[in-house]
Design a protein around this motif. Sequence first.
Motif, PDB file in Angstrom:
ATOM      1  N   LEU A 470       0.849  -1.189   0.000  1.00 11.53           N
ATOM      2  CA  LEU A 470       0.000   0.000   0.000  1.00 11.53           C
ATOM      3  C   LEU A 470       0.879   1.231   0.000  1.00 11.53           C
ATOM      4  O   LEU A 470       2.056   1.182   0.396  1.00 11.53           O
ATOM      5  CB  LEU A 470      -0.925   0.012   1.220  1.00 11.53           C
ATOM      6  CG  LEU A 470      -0.262   0.208   2.595  1.00 11.53           C
ATOM      7  CD1 LEU A 470      -0.324   1.673   3.020  1.00 11.53           C
ATOM      8  CD2 LEU A 470      -0.931  -0.658   3.646  1.00 11.53           C
ATOM      9  N   VAL A 471       0.311   2.331  -0.470  1.00 14.10           N
ATOM     10  CA  VAL A 471       0.969   3.628  -0.391  1.00 14.10           C
ATOM     11  C   VAL A 471       0.094   4.546   0.459  1.00 14.10           C
ATOM     12  O   VAL A 471      -1.140   4.452   0.434  1.00 14.10           O
ATOM     13  CB  VAL A 471       1.229   4.234  -1.776  1.00 14.10           C
ATOM     14  CG1 VAL A 471       2.421   3.564  -2.440  1.00 14.10           C
ATOM     15  CG2 VAL A 471       0.008   4.119  -2.677  1.00 14.10           C
ATOM     16  N   THR A 472       0.726   5.423   1.212  1.00 13.81           N
ATOM     17  CA  THR A 472      -0.006   6.229   2.188  1.00 13.81           C
ATOM     18  C   THR A 472      -0.459   7.572   1.650  1.00 13.81           C
ATOM     19  O   THR A 472      -1.466   8.113   2.120  1.00 13.81           O
ATOM     20  CB  THR A 472       0.858   6.464   3.437  1.00 13.81           C
ATOM     21  OG1 THR A 472       2.100   7.081   3.039  1.00 13.81           O
ATOM     22  CG2 THR A 472       1.151   5.156   4.153  1.00 13.81           C
ATOM     23  N   GLN A 473       0.232   8.131   0.678  1.00 15.69           N
ATOM     24  CA  GLN A 473      -0.090   9.482   0.227  1.00 15.69           C
ATOM     25  C   GLN A 473      -0.141   9.635  -1.289  1.00 15.69           C
ATOM     26  O   GLN A 473      -0.669  10.631  -1.779  1.00 15.69           O
ATOM     27  CB  GLN A 473       0.933  10.492   0.766  1.00 15.69           C
ATOM     28  CG  GLN A 473       0.906  10.672   2.266  1.00 15.69           C
ATOM     29  CD  GLN A 473      -0.313  11.472   2.744  1.00 15.69           C
ATOM     30  OE1 GLN A 473      -0.652  11.457   3.915  1.00 15.69           O
ATOM     31  NE2 GLN A 473      -0.974  12.162   1.838  1.00 15.69           N
ATOM     32  N   LEU A 474       0.430   8.702  -2.037  1.00 14.16           N
ATOM     33  CA  LEU A 474       0.613   8.872  -3.470  1.00 14.16           C
ATOM     34  C   LEU A 474      -0.687   9.253  -4.174  1.00 14.16           C
ATOM     35  O   LEU A 474      -1.686   8.542  -4.098  1.00 14.16           O
ATOM     36  CB  LEU A 474       1.167   7.581  -4.083  1.00 14.16           C
ATOM     37  CG  LEU A 474       1.395   7.589  -5.596  1.00 14.16           C
ATOM     38  CD1 LEU A 474       2.345   8.700  -6.007  1.00 14.16           C
ATOM     39  CD2 LEU A 474       1.917   6.235  -6.056  1.00 14.16           C
ATOM     40  N   GLY A 475      -0.674  10.401  -4.845  1.00 18.33           N
ATOM     41  CA  GLY A 475      -1.821  10.858  -5.618  1.00 18.33           C
ATOM     42  C   GLY A 475      -2.902  11.532  -4.802  1.00 18.33           C
ATOM     43  O   GLY A 475      -3.927  11.930  -5.352  1.00 18.33           O
ATOM     44  N   SER A 476      -2.710  11.678  -3.482  1.00 16.37           N
ATOM     45  CA  SER A 476      -3.741  12.247  -2.628  1.00 16.37           C
ATOM     46  C   SER A 476      -3.214  13.469  -1.891  1.00 16.37           C
ATOM     47  O   SER A 476      -2.100  13.463  -1.362  1.00 16.37           O
ATOM     48  CB  SER A 476      -4.228  11.203  -1.611  1.00 16.37           C
ATOM     49  OG  SER A 476      -5.179  11.776  -0.732  1.00 16.37           O
ATOM     50  N   ALA A 477      -4.049  14.509  -1.835  1.00 20.55           N
ATOM     51  CA  ALA A 477      -3.714  15.710  -1.069  1.00 20.55           C
ATOM     52  C   ALA A 477      -4.481  15.765   0.246  1.00 20.55           C
ATOM     53  O   ALA A 477      -4.422  16.779   0.960  1.00 20.55           O
ATOM     54  CB  ALA A 477      -4.017  16.962  -1.909  1.00 20.55           C
ATOM     55  N   LEU A 478      -5.220  14.699   0.573  1.00 17.66           N
ATOM     56  CA  LEU A 478      -5.953  14.670   1.833  1.00 17.66           C
ATOM     57  C   LEU A 478      -4.991  14.704   3.025  1.00 17.66           C
ATOM     58  O   LEU A 478      -3.890  14.139   2.966  1.00 17.66           O
ATOM     59  CB  LEU A 478      -6.806  13.409   1.924  1.00 17.66           C
ATOM     60  CG  LEU A 478      -8.140  13.405   1.159  1.00 17.66           C
ATOM     61  CD1 LEU A 478      -8.733  12.005   1.141  1.00 17.66           C
ATOM     62  CD2 LEU A 478      -9.119  14.398   1.776  1.00 17.66           C
ATOM     63  N   THR A 479      -5.417  15.351   4.086  1.00 15.84           N
ATOM     64  CA  THR A 479      -4.664  15.346   5.334  1.00 15.84           C
ATOM     65  C   THR A 479      -5.137  14.162   6.181  1.00 15.84           C
ATOM     66  O   THR A 479      -6.281  14.128   6.628  1.00 15.84           O
ATOM     67  CB  THR A 479      -4.880  16.655   6.111  1.00 15.84           C
ATOM     68  OG1 THR A 479      -4.428  17.756   5.312  1.00 15.84           O
ATOM     69  CG2 THR A 479      -4.106  16.629   7.423  1.00 15.84           C
ATOM     70  N   PHE A 480      -4.269  13.185   6.361  1.00 14.27           N
ATOM     71  CA  PHE A 480      -4.631  11.989   7.124  1.00 14.27           C
ATOM     72  C   PHE A 480      -4.199  12.168   8.579  1.00 14.27           C
ATOM     73  O   PHE A 480      -3.039  12.473   8.864  1.00 14.27           O
ATOM     74  CB  PHE A 480      -3.961  10.755   6.530  1.00 14.27           C
ATOM     75  CG  PHE A 480      -4.595  10.273   5.253  1.00 14.27           C
ATOM     76  CD1 PHE A 480      -5.698   9.438   5.297  1.00 14.27           C
ATOM     77  CD2 PHE A 480      -4.101  10.677   4.022  1.00 14.27           C
ATOM     78  CE1 PHE A 480      -6.294   8.996   4.122  1.00 14.27           C
ATOM     79  CE2 PHE A 480      -4.684  10.250   2.848  1.00 14.27           C
ATOM     80  CZ  PHE A 480      -5.793   9.413   2.895  1.00 14.27           C
ATOM     81  N   SER A 481      -5.133  11.960   9.482  1.00 18.03           N
ATOM     82  CA  SER A 481      -4.798  11.984  10.904  1.00 18.03           C
ATOM     83  C   SER A 481      -4.311  10.626  11.374  1.00 18.03           C
ATOM     84  O   SER A 481      -3.536  10.531  12.333  1.00 18.03           O
ATOM     85  CB  SER A 481      -6.014  12.407  11.732  1.00 18.03           C
ATOM     86  OG  SER A 481      -7.099  11.500  11.531  1.00 18.03           O
ATOM     87  N   ARG A 482      -4.748   9.572  10.684  1.00 22.33           N
ATOM     88  CA  ARG A 482      -4.325   8.226  11.061  1.00 22.33           C
ATOM     89  C   ARG A 482      -4.612   7.249   9.924  1.00 22.33           C
ATOM     90  O   ARG A 482      -5.609   7.382   9.215  1.00 22.33           O
ATOM     91  CB  ARG A 482      -5.042   7.755  12.329  1.00 22.33           C
ATOM     92  CG  ARG A 482      -4.534   6.407  12.846  1.00 22.33           C
ATOM     93  CD  ARG A 482      -5.115   6.061  14.205  1.00 22.33           C
ATOM     94  NE  ARG A 482      -6.568   5.875  14.127  1.00 22.33           N
ATOM     95  CZ  ARG A 482      -7.309   5.482  15.173  1.00 22.33           C
ATOM     96  NH1 ARG A 482      -6.749   5.298  16.349  1.00 22.33           N
ATOM     97  NH2 ARG A 482      -8.604   5.315  15.024  1.00 22.33           N
ATOM     98  N   GLN A 483      -3.711   6.279   9.774  1.00 25.87           N
ATOM     99  CA  GLN A 483      -3.943   5.149   8.877  1.00 25.87           C
ATOM    100  C   GLN A 483      -3.594   3.872   9.630  1.00 25.87           C
ATOM    101  O   GLN A 483      -2.535   3.774  10.251  1.00 25.87           O
ATOM    102  CB  GLN A 483      -3.106   5.252   7.595  1.00 25.87           C
ATOM    103  CG  GLN A 483      -3.494   6.429   6.700  1.00 25.87           C
ATOM    104  CD  GLN A 483      -2.872   6.338   5.316  1.00 25.87           C
ATOM    105  OE1 GLN A 483      -2.606   5.255   4.805  1.00 25.87           O
ATOM    106  NE2 GLN A 483      -2.657   7.507   4.701  1.00 25.87           N
ATOM    107  N   THR A 484      -4.511   2.916   9.567  1.00 29.29           N
ATOM    108  CA  THR A 484      -4.362   1.663  10.301  1.00 29.29           C
ATOM    109  C   THR A 484      -4.472   0.493   9.338  1.00 29.29           C
ATOM    110  O   THR A 484      -5.286   0.521   8.400  1.00 29.29           O
ATOM    111  CB  THR A 484      -5.453   1.526  11.389  1.00 29.29           C
ATOM    112  OG1 THR A 484      -5.363   2.643  12.275  1.00 29.29           O
ATOM    113  CG2 THR A 484      -5.295   0.238  12.172  1.00 29.29           C
TER     114      THR A 484
END
Length: 529
Positions: A470-484
């Motif tokens: 998986l990738v955590t940010q690629l292609g996304s400008a969303l601000t993530f507070s958490r990924q599990t």
Amino acid sequence: MNAEQIFRALGLIDPDWVADAVPRPAIQRRRPPGRSLLAAAACLTVLCVAGGWLITGGFQGFGSGGSGDAPGEASGGSSDGISSGEGNENDRMTFMQYSGPVFPLATVEDSAGLTAERTLTWDFSPGAYPDGEPRQWGANVTDAYALTNSTDEAITATVLYPFSGNFRELYQQLPSVTLNGAEAETTLYAGTYSGGFQSAFGSDIPDTLNLDTLSSWEEYKALLDSGEYLAQALGKAPVLDIPATVYDFTDFAAPHQTYQAATQAIAFTIKENTTRIFSYGFNGLDSDENGFRRYSYFVPDGRRAESNVKLLIVLGEDIQDYTLQGYQDGGCSSGEEIDGVSCTVTRTETTLATVLDRLCQAYMEEYIKYQASDQNNAFDTVPLPMYRRAVAELLTQYGPLGENAMDRYLDGRLDDILSETLSQDRVFYLSFPVTIPAGDRAEMAFQLWKSPSHNFFCDSDGDDLQGYDLVTQLGSALTFSRQTVLLENTETIIITRENLGIDLENGITSVTLDLSEEHYYLEIQEKGN
């Protein structure tokens, strides 16, 4: 049956392969050296599997674009049992077939004011394989998000969920989507072919005859980082209102009882700088530097599984005089001319766009006709207009109409363009609007079956490994507070490598990701292998 007969039966025989002792005029293919061999290699891939050999379509070059390790060998690290959770990017395996990562949710508009939480679940229940095969293969994935609006006003956003796949297998790759617990109405967008091209013969004979599929997440990053790929997927389709003259071949006749591979050939001369020829339904092409062209096809006999639609499409200056001649077989050799081969040739003036509409419809009908009754039909999932657009994109991006034309398509065989459009890898986007009131949140989940990255059965050291990432940010400008990340139903698997921090022996099946890491991976084996 000898090799020549096999390739004749498949419609792949090249005249240069047939009877070297037979005198022939000085005719050459308009191809780089060795291209005639690739007429077969482009259509056939030979894979060694348990118990023999498997021939499949679309030669792509195994392991292309990898780190340089031998197939099945890791770039580094240990493979002895369960990972300690201290793995890194150098530990992961380079797989022969890379299935692409699970991408994060994105939005079309500026995502300011929105924060996101993500929970990605891999479910390794045995029998997850779509055809019900009773072994552990693939995983059911649930990629769930909660978007929170922290502003004092409602926010309407268009969300995008990317996933890798291809048209041929879209029926099993397409995610189902829920929004706040109800099924969401989505719009599907398809990106262009995600891979590239490579030489069939190496640096000594540079060419672009082979497909070069993406083999790592870093290559997906290079593809998506600039945003141009997404912009093309969401943008307008190519306009192909180019005047075209079409020669339509119908009413076929031949002495099939005497000549089972009876062939019809049409020959003419063109000016290279003023005329371009595309073909559909033809099996052979001879050419030389003086503009000579001879296109040939096996005369339909009602039994051979090939198209009855046979067209020559002329762009630019029309062809002048042409001759029709029958031959004993696809070699079209001098001295093997026969009588009794005939057809009707109808000339019409139209546009390339109109021709493509017709051919995409014809290809879809042929695809359905020759598919086994127990197989899923790709066109049940792929809308014909989407497929038609993708054909136009391949034709104008890498085909003869493109500024970056590849050797693979220079012969103008639209059969290849239409077939490979269906099977080439690409990134898709599922899109739908969501309105989140001030101070509120929206929950959405994407469920899909994910094929693993894997090696082929030729590699005894790694043919039972399955890779997921998986990738955590690629292609996304969303601000993530958490990924599990959560693993479920792990009783039948062991982990061989990972950098998530999962520890099945100690009951750690859920981890919170460090979002400064761009990429996480997990490699497993079925217990007992």
